[in-house]
Design a protein around this motif. Structure first.
Motif: not given
Length: 125
Positions: A2, A24, A27, A30, A32, A34, A53, A72, A74, A77, A98, A100
């Motif tokens: 990432v 980003a 990635v 899904s 995530i 930020m 997200s 955001q 999505s 990203n 981020a 993840l």
């Protein structure tokens, strides 16, 4: 791997506006979170605004509420920070971050495992 790339920093007079962007890449999850953090010289890096997200929930630090807004996209990203009514005390290096995977909104540095290089925001009085 990432990678986060910020843009949009700069110098502005007090009362002005700036919009920070962060894209980003790499990635694959899904789920995530930020965020935008900032760090002034000699000070701790702290969260300015964060977004999850999963449900779209957001967090804004008390010092920026009603002036800054995180958003955001999505599908891209990407995360943005709209900064209005800027004050000299907003001067800092701003970092995109981020988390993840992410299953709940994170508001502290330890919640995030990927970081951008930072973009400088300078507000003059």
């Amino acid at each position: 791997q990432v990678q986060l790339v910020e843009s949009g920093g700069g110098s502005v007079q007090a009362g002005g506006s700036l919009r920070l962007s962060c894209a980003a890449s790499g990635v694959t999850d899904s789920s995530i979170c930020m965020a935008w953090f900032r760090q002034a010289p000699g000070q701790e890096r702290k969260a300015v605004a964060t977004v999850y997200s999963g449900d779209g929930s957001t967090y804004h630090a008390d010092s920026v509420k009603a002036r800054f807004s995180i958003s955001q996209v999505s599908s891209e990203n990407a995360v943005y920070l709209q900064m209005n009514s800027l004050k000299p005390e907003d001067t800092a290096m701003y970092y995109c971050a981020a988390a993840l995977p992410c299953y709940a909104l994170g508001t502290i540095r330890a919640d995030y495992n990927y970081w951008g290089q930072g973009t400088q925001v300078t507000v003059s009085s």
